[in-house]
Design a protein around this motif. Sequence first.
Motif, PDB file in Angstrom:
ATOM      1  N   ALA A 184       0.824  -1.210   0.000  1.00 28.75           N
ATOM      2  CA  ALA A 184       0.000   0.000   0.000  1.00 28.75           C
ATOM      3  C   ALA A 184       0.855   1.255   0.000  1.00 28.75           C
ATOM      4  O   ALA A 184       0.475   2.281  -0.578  1.00 28.75           O
ATOM      5  N   ALA A 185       2.046   1.181   0.617  1.00 24.86           N
ATOM      6  CA  ALA A 185       2.925   2.346   0.671  1.00 24.86           C
ATOM      7  C   ALA A 185       3.369   2.773  -0.722  1.00 24.86           C
ATOM      8  O   ALA A 185       3.591   3.965  -0.967  1.00 24.86           O
ATOM      9  N   PHE A 186       3.504   1.823  -1.654  1.00 21.90           N
ATOM     10  CA  PHE A 186       3.893   2.178  -3.025  1.00 21.90           C
ATOM     11  C   PHE A 186       2.792   2.998  -3.688  1.00 21.90           C
ATOM     12  O   PHE A 186       3.061   4.031  -4.316  1.00 21.90           O
ATOM     13  N   PHE A 187       1.547   2.539  -3.570  1.00 21.76           N
ATOM     14  CA  PHE A 187       0.442   3.269  -4.189  1.00 21.76           C
ATOM     15  C   PHE A 187       0.283   4.662  -3.577  1.00 21.76           C
ATOM     16  O   PHE A 187       0.069   5.649  -4.290  1.00 21.76           O
ATOM     17  N   ASP A 188       0.407   4.741  -2.246  1.00 17.41           N
ATOM     18  CA  ASP A 188       0.282   6.052  -1.616  1.00 17.41           C
ATOM     19  C   ASP A 188       1.463   6.945  -1.984  1.00 17.41           C
ATOM     20  O   ASP A 188       1.313   8.168  -2.104  1.00 17.41           O
ATOM     21  N   GLY A 189       2.648   6.345  -2.192  1.00 14.95           N
ATOM     22  CA  GLY A 189       3.793   7.123  -2.645  1.00 14.95           C
ATOM     23  C   GLY A 189       3.574   7.691  -4.033  1.00 14.95           C
ATOM     24  O   GLY A 189       3.936   8.843  -4.319  1.00 14.95           O
ATOM     25  N   CYS A 190       2.968   6.889  -4.907  1.00  6.57           N
ATOM     26  CA  CYS A 190       2.640   7.376  -6.255  1.00  6.57           C
ATOM     27  C   CYS A 190       1.637   8.520  -6.183  1.00  6.57           C
ATOM     28  O   CYS A 190       1.752   9.527  -6.900  1.00  6.57           O
ATOM     29  N   ARG A 191       0.653   8.356  -5.313  1.00  7.50           N
ATOM     30  CA  ARG A 191      -0.369   9.405  -5.174  1.00  7.50           C
ATOM     31  C   ARG A 191       0.255  10.706  -4.698  1.00  7.50           C
ATOM     32  O   ARG A 191      -0.029  11.785  -5.252  1.00  7.50           O
ATOM     33  N   LYS A 192       1.122  10.619  -3.698  1.00  9.79           N
ATOM     34  CA  LYS A 192       1.732  11.828  -3.155  1.00  9.79           C
ATOM     35  C   LYS A 192       2.671  12.491  -4.163  1.00  9.79           C
ATOM     36  O   LYS A 192       2.862  13.712  -4.133  1.00  9.79           O
ATOM     37  N   ALA A 193       3.277  11.684  -5.039  1.00  6.11           N
ATOM     38  CA  ALA A 193       4.159  12.229  -6.077  1.00  6.11           C
ATOM     39  C   ALA A 193       3.374  12.721  -7.291  1.00  6.11           C
ATOM     40  O   ALA A 193       3.981  13.176  -8.265  1.00  6.11           O
ATOM     41  N   ASP A 194       2.047  12.614  -7.220  1.00  3.14           N
ATOM     42  CA  ASP A 194       1.161  13.038  -8.312  1.00  3.14           C
ATOM     43  C   ASP A 194       1.496  12.319  -9.619  1.00  3.14           C
ATOM     44  O   ASP A 194       1.456  12.909 -10.698  1.00  3.14           O
ATOM     45  N   VAL A 195       1.815  11.026  -9.496  1.00  9.19           N
ATOM     46  CA  VAL A 195       2.062  10.200 -10.675  1.00  9.19           C
ATOM     47  C   VAL A 195       0.720   9.861 -11.316  1.00  9.19           C
ATOM     48  O   VAL A 195      -0.242   9.515 -10.619  1.00  9.19           O
ATOM     49  N   ARG A 196       0.655   9.930 -12.645  1.00  8.55           N
ATOM     50  CA  ARG A 196      -0.595   9.650 -13.356  1.00  8.55           C
ATOM     51  C   ARG A 196      -0.324   8.668 -14.496  1.00  8.55           C
ATOM     52  O   ARG A 196      -0.185   9.075 -15.657  1.00  8.55           O
ATOM     53  N   PRO A 197      -0.248   7.369 -14.168  1.00 10.11           N
ATOM     54  CA  PRO A 197       0.096   6.373 -15.192  1.00 10.11           C
ATOM     55  C   PRO A 197      -0.854   6.368 -16.379  1.00 10.11           C
ATOM     56  O   PRO A 197      -0.429   6.156 -17.516  1.00 10.11           O
ATOM     57  N   ASP A 198      -2.146   6.592 -16.116  1.00 12.25           N
ATOM     58  CA  ASP A 198      -3.119   6.516 -17.206  1.00 12.25           C
ATOM     59  C   ASP A 198      -2.899   7.583 -18.263  1.00 12.25           C
ATOM     60  O   ASP A 198      -3.236   7.385 -19.439  1.00 12.25           O
ATOM     61  N   ALA A 199      -2.313   8.700 -17.882  1.00 12.09           N
ATOM     62  CA  ALA A 199      -2.107   9.793 -18.825  1.00 12.09           C
ATOM     63  C   ALA A 199      -0.895   9.581 -19.716  1.00 12.09           C
ATOM     64  O   ALA A 199      -0.784  10.212 -20.774  1.00 12.09           O
ATOM     65  N   GLU A 200       0.032   8.698 -19.297  1.00 12.83           N
ATOM     66  CA  GLU A 200       1.286   8.548 -20.021  1.00 12.83           C
ATOM     67  C   GLU A 200       1.516   7.162 -20.600  1.00 12.83           C
ATOM     68  O   GLU A 200       2.402   6.992 -21.445  1.00 12.83           O
ATOM     69  N   LEU A 201       0.759   6.168 -20.151  1.00 10.48           N
ATOM     70  CA  LEU A 201       1.065   4.789 -20.506  1.00 10.48           C
ATOM     71  C   LEU A 201      -0.177   4.048 -20.985  1.00 10.48           C
ATOM     72  O   LEU A 201      -1.305   4.402 -20.620  1.00 10.48           O
ATOM     73  N   ASP A 202       0.064   2.985 -21.749  1.00  8.53           N
ATOM     74  CA  ASP A 202      -1.020   2.115 -22.213  1.00  8.53           C
ATOM     75  C   ASP A 202      -1.187   0.969 -21.224  1.00  8.53           C
ATOM     76  O   ASP A 202      -0.389   0.026 -21.205  1.00  8.53           O
ATOM     77  N   LEU A 203      -2.212   1.058 -20.393  1.00 10.92           N
ATOM     78  CA  LEU A 203      -2.482   0.032 -19.385  1.00 10.92           C
ATOM     79  C   LEU A 203      -3.718  -0.787 -19.760  1.00 10.92           C
ATOM     80  O   LEU A 203      -4.404  -1.331 -18.892  1.00 10.92           O
ATOM     81  N   SER A 204      -3.977  -0.894 -21.040  1.00 11.78           N
ATOM     82  CA  SER A 204      -5.195  -1.568 -21.490  1.00 11.78           C
ATOM     83  C   SER A 204      -5.223  -3.043 -21.118  1.00 11.78           C
ATOM     84  O   SER A 204      -6.297  -3.627 -20.964  1.00 11.78           O
ATOM     85  N   ALA A 205      -4.057  -3.681 -20.949  1.00  7.78           N
ATOM     86  CA  ALA A 205      -4.023  -5.106 -20.593  1.00  7.78           C
ATOM     87  C   ALA A 205      -4.311  -5.343 -19.114  1.00  7.78           C
ATOM     88  O   ALA A 205      -4.687  -6.446 -18.716  1.00  7.78           O
ATOM     89  N   LEU A 206      -4.144  -4.326 -18.292  1.00  9.48           N
ATOM     90  CA  LEU A 206      -4.255  -4.476 -16.843  1.00  9.48           C
ATOM     91  C   LEU A 206      -5.706  -4.662 -16.424  1.00  9.48           C
ATOM     92  O   LEU A 206      -6.541  -3.795 -16.647  1.00  9.48           O
ATOM     93  N   ARG A 207      -5.997  -5.806 -15.780  1.00  6.51           N
ATOM     94  CA  ARG A 207      -7.356  -6.122 -15.355  1.00  6.51           C
ATOM     95  C   ARG A 207      -7.509  -6.087 -13.835  1.00  6.51           C
ATOM     96  O   ARG A 207      -8.596  -5.859 -13.322  1.00  6.51           O
ATOM     97  N   SER A 208      -6.384  -6.347 -13.117  1.00  6.06           N
ATOM     98  CA  SER A 208      -6.483  -6.553 -11.670  1.00  6.06           C
ATOM     99  C   SER A 208      -5.309  -5.891 -10.958  1.00  6.06           C
ATOM    100  O   SER A 208      -4.172  -5.924 -11.437  1.00  6.06           O
ATOM    101  N   LEU A 209      -5.610  -5.316  -9.793  1.00  5.81           N
ATOM    102  CA  LEU A 209      -4.584  -4.720  -8.934  1.00  5.81           C
ATOM    103  C   LEU A 209      -4.704  -5.295  -7.538  1.00  5.81           C
ATOM    104  O   LEU A 209      -5.820  -5.455  -7.015  1.00  5.81           O
TER     105      LEU A 209
END
Length: 655
Positions: free
Chosen positions: A359-384
Amino acid sequence: MADENPILWTPDADRIENARIAQYMRWLAAERGLTFPDYNALWEWSVREIEAFWTSIIEFCDLPISGWSEVLPERKMPGADWFPGATTNFAAQMLRPAETRPDDVAIILQSETFGRQELSWGELKARVGAAQAGLRAAGVKHGDRVVAVLPNSPEALISFLAAAGMGAIWSLCAPDMGQVAILDRFRQIDPKLLIAQDGYVHAGKQIDRRALLDEIAADLPGLAQKVIVPTLGPAPEGWTPWADFTANKAAPQIDMVPFSHPLWIVYSSGTTGNPKPIVHGHGGVLLEGTKQSLHQDLGPQDRFCWLTSSGWIMWNAQWTALGQGATVALFDGAPNHPDMLEVWRMVARERLTYFGAGAAFFDGCRKADVRPDAELDLSALRSLGSTGSPLSHEGYDWIYAHVKPDVWLAPISGGTDLAGAFVLGNPMLPVRAGEMQCRALGNAVRAFDEDGREVIGEVGELVCSEPLPSMPLMFWGDEDGSRLHESYFDTYPGVWRHGDWIMFTPEGGSIIYGRSDATINRRGLRLGSSEIYRAVEGLDEVMDSLVVDLEFLGRESFMPLFVVMKEGHALDDAMRERIRAAIRRQVSARFLPDDIVEIAEVPRTLSGKKLEVPVKKLLLGGDPDKVVNRDSMANPDSFDPLIAYARTRISADRA
């Protein structure tokens, strides 16, 4: 509850129809004549008829387990004897796809040290056979301990499967752990062979571990051989290079062993003494992991990654996906180098269908304002997946806003102790903010109050009221079983107490509120406070110390360290850095305190025990008059400075 935790995702008809749990339920109806109106009814059956449930998992998943006369002669904890007479081998299931899909990709490595590598099922099988030839040449036999200091790498997996396949017992430490922490683990189990990597690259920096490895090996007198995976140069004197160790090609040897034959030794620290060397069996781990694969909705079509250190139980748990024929991607490096988007680049590039992390990784991404959907193709990703600590509401929101709006998010919670999960996901159910979706099939997990009564809608102790196949066989060296009993069964006799605060909702969801004991949990890695005390109190200037880890629901954990200085010494900035350096060197940089505070005395009981749990409750906002009985303290006035510190911390948090 529903108003507080809104629904963020609902499965569509196709996801429900094709879910592994749905397939299992249809199989139960066809083969056993069992039908259930909903998941909770299925769960109730699975924990009531546990013998029928676990045999159904063997049959539905076609596991290589055979020959038993009874499932569970007596329902008791500890000491449950599962499937007496049965034989199996964990490695047999892991290598099964090599027979029918030898050219398909089994393992993908993305490493700062080695770059990108691929390993097919056929290559994995061949390398396991070659490693076994090396083990046999070194004289390794059934029951011998093979230990390793390796990163999350193909060599670690190959060595593990080689040892497991021939009935040896595996144990692994991460290369960033300190010498004392590694020896506190391996010295307890008297290993026969050590495999290690001489160095690694982390955040762009080369780390040399050769001197430390020599010191570790010198303190393990039972070693017959030392094997090195070289990255820095030729093998040091006395070490066998990995290439030479695996030079002799041979077909893998899979010895079918008793169901409860030891598979590995993992470590989960209590608050006193050495880390607990937990022994799990082949059959129990195979059953629990396979059952969990239903909850994770995993199959041969998946490309799976869990972001993990090799020192975390999630290293072991990722082979659940391998056992289902999925491709497993390994990430070996700093997840924030060159930035917090690096791991997401791998998720996109490798077309991963399932990605998990602490969970710390996801919260770290949130705090760093990382936005994977805006920069990457995550169309294959079904589950987290998420675990290690509670995922905050903000973490849930960030995932659905900035990763993928239609992804299935399934946080889990379990632990090293049972090599599995108590509460986790179900792709047939909706996802609510802040909640885990359901109790695990076969796991009679409940919340108990102090009197041992089950509570719903209230926070209680997480317990398991029926045996599980993956519960520890024993602690290594715990001849009379007393340490195992004290660890799990001394609060509620005959019932497993896990050490977490949990609340179950009337619908079957759950929320974890952190540890109920004094165990330290930093980004999913658990450690006993005694290991930090050894490092800190080993300094000449420090007289005494106390450390607690404050796990806040919805906020990052905070770990203060309180120290008593010897007369004539002060806690200045230089001393604080010496303390941090000692922890970094002897334990791990993962366990550096967030604050170091000087106190005059460590509060203790009349028998001299440090009052870690009362201090933790105090700093989490507990009433000072209720968290401890001062009449039971040897030094009641020592609590007053901690009350003042707690008020300062709580005021700062609220500001």
